[in-house]
Scaffold this active site. Sequence first.
Site, PDB file in Angstrom:
ATOM      1  CB  CYS A   1      -4.194  -1.691   4.365  1.00  0.00           C
ATOM      2  SG  CYS A   1      -3.344  -1.349   5.935  1.00  0.00           S
TER       3      CYS A   1
ATOM      4  CE  LYS B   1      -7.535   0.794   3.327  1.00  0.00           C
ATOM      5  NZ  LYS B   1      -6.393   1.455   4.023  1.00  0.00           N
TER       6      LYS B   1
ATOM      7  CD  GLU C   1      -2.670   1.114   2.634  1.00  0.00           C
ATOM      8  OE1 GLU C   1      -3.790   1.639   2.603  1.00  0.00           O
ATOM      9  OE2 GLU C   1      -2.199   0.565   3.659  1.00  0.00           O
TER      10      GLU C   1
END
Length: 286
Positions: free
Chosen positions: A156, A115, A43
Amino acid sequence: MGVFKAAAVQMRSGTDPERNVADFERMVREAAANGARYVQTPEMTNAMVRDKEARAAAFHPVENDLVARTAARLAAELGIHIHVGSNAIALADGKLANRALFFDASGGLAATYDKVHMFDVDLDNGESWRESAAYEPGTETVVVELPEAKIGLAICYDVRFPQLFRAQALAGAEVLTVPAAFTRQTGEAHWHTLLRARAIENGAWVIAAAQGGVHEDGRETFGHSLIVDPWGRVVADAGNAEPGIVYAEIDTAASAAARKKIPNLKNAREFSVRLAGGNAGLRAAS
């Protein structure tokens, strides 16, 4: 089904995209030279910048992003799949996307993923994060179909939402991915457990390239890039927070075997939740 060598690249991205892209290219070339067919980076590969004004200078639309342009060139030159775990990408409305970029072996941009889950938390050591203040969340998950495997994309904090990975597994993903910049505090407590759980409950490989160490913008990330097999065994672990690369042979037959032993994807049933006593309410669950 296929067999291929995967690499998870652990970085310590700073605030300067030009320095970071040089590290990115060097490590991708090293992974390819060691036989990796699929290379994943963490990330925020392009830069880690907390200051709002500095972010405006560092981050650009995807067509002007240094890492994206370099990844496309390297994928075509080296004949490998390059999964940029995420870059911060400038959007037209002034916000950013935390966006994964997946380049196929011809250098084409095969898939992107924004995300979905924003890291909006207050930790007990005084750390406070409001990712939603700067980033626009995505609205869909993505599975990339390659000749070697079907690969699910996540980033994440998504790892704490198992329903996302279950949806990918039900869509046929044999490999799940969690490129990350986990904080040191949360990483020490939960990183290995969460990644192993996602592998076990879905009978899937999990590949998680991570940021590691103390960054220029002041944050500290956990490192420990991992590759976990479909039975939940950690087969590669960077071991610390230093930059480096870990490798594993990915055999999608292992995913099929795990799902045959424990067929929970097939055995899942619809159910509801009943609150006992009082004004009991029902809501759908799965």
